[in-house]
Design an enzyme around this catalytic site. Structure first.
Site, mmCIF file in Angstrom:
data_model
loop_
_atom_site.group_PDB
_atom_site.id
_atom_site.type_symbol
_atom_site.label_atom_id
_atom_site.label_comp_id
_atom_site.label_asym_id
_atom_site.label_seq_id
_atom_site.Cartn_x
_atom_site.Cartn_y
_atom_site.Cartn_z
ATOM 1 N N PRO A 1 11.404 6.181 -3.312
ATOM 2 C CA PRO A 1 10.236 7.050 -3.363
ATOM 3 C C PRO A 1 10.054 7.788 -4.682
ATOM 4 O O PRO A 1 11.033 8.217 -5.304
ATOM 5 C CB PRO A 1 10.498 8.053 -2.223
ATOM 6 C CG PRO A 1 11.956 7.958 -1.935
ATOM 7 C CD PRO A 1 12.349 6.558 -2.265
ATOM 8 N N ASN A 2 8.811 7.907 -5.064
ATOM 9 C CA ASN A 2 8.350 8.651 -6.256
ATOM 10 C C ASN A 2 8.658 7.968 -7.580
ATOM 11 O O ASN A 2 8.221 8.430 -8.636
ATOM 12 C CB ASN A 2 8.903 10.091 -6.265
ATOM 13 C CG ASN A 2 8.437 10.881 -5.059
ATOM 14 O OD1 ASN A 2 7.237 10.927 -4.798
ATOM 15 N ND2 ASN A 2 9.347 11.454 -4.299
ATOM 16 N N ARG B 1 6.181 11.737 -14.121
ATOM 17 C CA ARG B 1 6.920 12.589 -13.196
ATOM 18 C C ARG B 1 8.047 13.315 -13.929
ATOM 19 O O ARG B 1 8.963 12.668 -14.451
ATOM 20 C CB ARG B 1 7.519 11.703 -12.107
ATOM 21 C CG ARG B 1 8.426 12.423 -11.159
ATOM 22 C CD ARG B 1 9.271 11.445 -10.358
ATOM 23 N NE ARG B 1 10.107 12.168 -9.424
ATOM 24 C CZ ARG B 1 11.144 11.641 -8.784
ATOM 25 N NH1 ARG B 1 11.463 10.362 -8.976
ATOM 26 N NH2 ARG B 1 11.853 12.358 -7.967
ATOM 27 N N TYR C 1 13.201 12.700 -16.213
ATOM 28 C CA TYR C 1 13.192 11.245 -16.046
ATOM 29 C C TYR C 1 12.663 10.471 -17.249
ATOM 30 O O TYR C 1 12.661 9.247 -17.241
ATOM 31 C CB TYR C 1 12.379 10.871 -14.794
ATOM 32 C CG TYR C 1 12.972 11.463 -13.528
ATOM 33 C CD1 TYR C 1 14.229 11.066 -13.075
ATOM 34 C CD2 TYR C 1 12.289 12.438 -12.804
ATOM 35 C CE1 TYR C 1 14.793 11.612 -11.931
ATOM 36 C CE2 TYR C 1 12.837 12.992 -11.648
ATOM 37 C CZ TYR C 1 14.091 12.577 -11.220
ATOM 38 O OH TYR C 1 14.649 13.118 -10.090
ATOM 39 N N ASN D 1 17.770 1.987 -6.658
ATOM 40 C CA ASN D 1 17.651 3.423 -6.895
ATOM 41 C C ASN D 1 16.965 3.994 -5.659
ATOM 42 O O ASN D 1 15.744 3.893 -5.521
ATOM 43 C CB ASN D 1 16.826 3.713 -8.148
ATOM 44 C CG ASN D 1 16.752 5.206 -8.443
ATOM 45 O OD1 ASN D 1 17.112 6.033 -7.604
ATOM 46 N ND2 ASN D 1 16.274 5.551 -9.624
ATOM 47 N N ALA E 1 15.276 10.091 -3.588
ATOM 48 C CA ALA E 1 15.789 11.189 -2.756
ATOM 49 C C ALA E 1 16.451 10.697 -1.468
ATOM 50 O O ALA E 1 17.279 11.415 -0.884
ATOM 51 C CB ALA E 1 14.659 12.158 -2.430
ATOM 52 N N GLU F 1 24.229 1.083 -6.607
ATOM 53 C CA GLU F 1 23.336 2.252 -6.586
ATOM 54 C C GLU F 1 23.143 2.751 -8.017
ATOM 55 O O GLU F 1 24.125 2.947 -8.737
ATOM 56 C CB GLU F 1 23.989 3.343 -5.720
ATOM 57 C CG GLU F 1 23.235 4.651 -5.698
ATOM 58 C CD GLU F 1 24.005 5.738 -4.948
ATOM 59 O OE1 GLU F 1 24.909 5.431 -4.146
ATOM 60 O OE2 GLU F 1 23.692 6.914 -5.190
ATOM 61 N N HIS G 1 20.907 5.530 -10.745
ATOM 62 C CA HIS G 1 20.036 6.700 -10.916
ATOM 63 C C HIS G 1 19.729 6.874 -12.388
ATOM 64 O O HIS G 1 20.614 6.702 -13.240
ATOM 65 C CB HIS G 1 20.702 7.969 -10.381
ATOM 66 C CG HIS G 1 21.010 7.878 -8.932
ATOM 67 N ND1 HIS G 1 20.042 8.024 -7.963
ATOM 68 C CD2 HIS G 1 22.159 7.600 -8.282
ATOM 69 C CE1 HIS G 1 20.594 7.856 -6.773
ATOM 70 N NE2 HIS G 1 21.874 7.590 -6.942
ATOM 71 N N ARG H 1 23.057 17.977 -11.691
ATOM 72 C CA ARG H 1 21.815 18.637 -11.297
ATOM 73 C C ARG H 1 22.058 19.577 -10.101
ATOM 74 O O ARG H 1 23.148 20.111 -9.963
ATOM 75 C CB ARG H 1 20.766 17.560 -11.006
ATOM 76 C CG ARG H 1 20.465 16.702 -12.251
ATOM 77 C CD ARG H 1 19.397 15.669 -11.970
ATOM 78 N NE ARG H 1 18.133 16.285 -11.617
ATOM 79 C CZ ARG H 1 17.135 15.617 -11.027
ATOM 80 N NH1 ARG H 1 17.277 14.333 -10.751
ATOM 81 N NH2 ARG H 1 16.009 16.240 -10.728
HETATM 82 C C1 DQA Z 1 16.953 9.795 -8.810
HETATM 83 C C2 DQA Z 1 17.720 11.086 -8.470
HETATM 84 C C3 DQA Z 1 17.304 11.614 -7.114
HETATM 85 O O1 DQA Z 1 18.017 12.815 -6.810
HETATM 86 C C4 DQA Z 1 15.826 11.920 -7.071
HETATM 87 O O2 DQA Z 1 15.441 12.339 -5.793
HETATM 88 C C5 DQA Z 1 15.001 10.759 -7.542
HETATM 89 C C6 DQA Z 1 15.443 10.011 -8.713
HETATM 90 C C7 DQA Z 1 17.246 9.306 -10.246
HETATM 91 O O3 DQA Z 1 16.962 8.147 -10.525
HETATM 92 O O4 DQA Z 1 17.740 10.066 -11.082
HETATM 93 O O5 DQA Z 1 13.935 10.488 -7.012
HETATM 94 O O6 DQA Z 1 17.341 8.784 -7.909
#
Ligand code: DQA
Length: 150
Positions: A9-10, A17, A22, A74, A77, A98, A100, A107
């Site tokens: 998501p996102n 964003r 990011y 990835n 959240a 996984e 990120h 963080r």
């Molecule tokens: C993320 C880190 C997560 O905590 C966050 O909710 C994201 C992006 C990252 O790629 O750094 O959406 O997965």
């Protein structure tokens, strides 16, 4: 090797964003980097993004049937609370790495815990878009030698 890359998501909003966290690289650019990276190595990659937990689970469940050899994910959240996504990773035979963009360990406290990490082959965090390429390389090096899943 045929690798499935899943963005949670996102991540469709990458580029605009929270650029301080990011960066300014868009998701389309990340996917282009991944395709180029895979092509240079003689591998292939398919990139998908969803804001929906169930969709990500369906893609994980279907990955083996679709003849993928591993998954770079990835989970956004969902990393921090989706037991359903964790169970899907645990349920499939394919290795999942996984990744990120940000360093989740530097963080907020709630980002330090991943419910996925314990069932993934490993976690790469904090290298921006490069995290995906490192995840890809980790996955392909794993799959080139026979190994147990964990
Ligand atoms: C993320 C880190 C997560 O905590 C966050 O909710 C994201 C992006 C990252 O790629 O750094 O959406 O997965």
């Amino acid at each position: 090797m045929k690798v499935l890359v899943l963005h949670g998501p996102n991540l469709n909003l990458l580029g605009t964003r929270e650029p301080g966290v990011y960066g300014r690289v868009t998701l389309a650019e990340v996917d282009r980097m991944l395709r180029e990276h895979a092509r240079r190595r003689g591998d292939s990659v398919e990139c998908r993004q969803s804001n929906h937990e169930g969709q990500l689970i369906d893609w994980l469940q279907g990955a083996e049937r679709a003849r993928f050899t591993g998954v770079v994910m990835n989970p956004g959240a969902f990393t921090h609370y989706s037991i359903a996504l964790r169970d899907a990773v645990a349920a499939i035979k394919l290795p999942v790495v996984e990744v990120h963009l940000s360093n989740v360990h530097s963080r907020e406290e709630f980002r330090r815990h991943s419910v996925i990490a314990g069932v993934a082959r490993g976690q790469i965090s904090g290298f921006g878009p490069q995290s995906y390429l490192l995840g890809f390389d980790a996955l392909t090096s794993l799959s080139r030698r026979p190994a147990s899943r964990r």
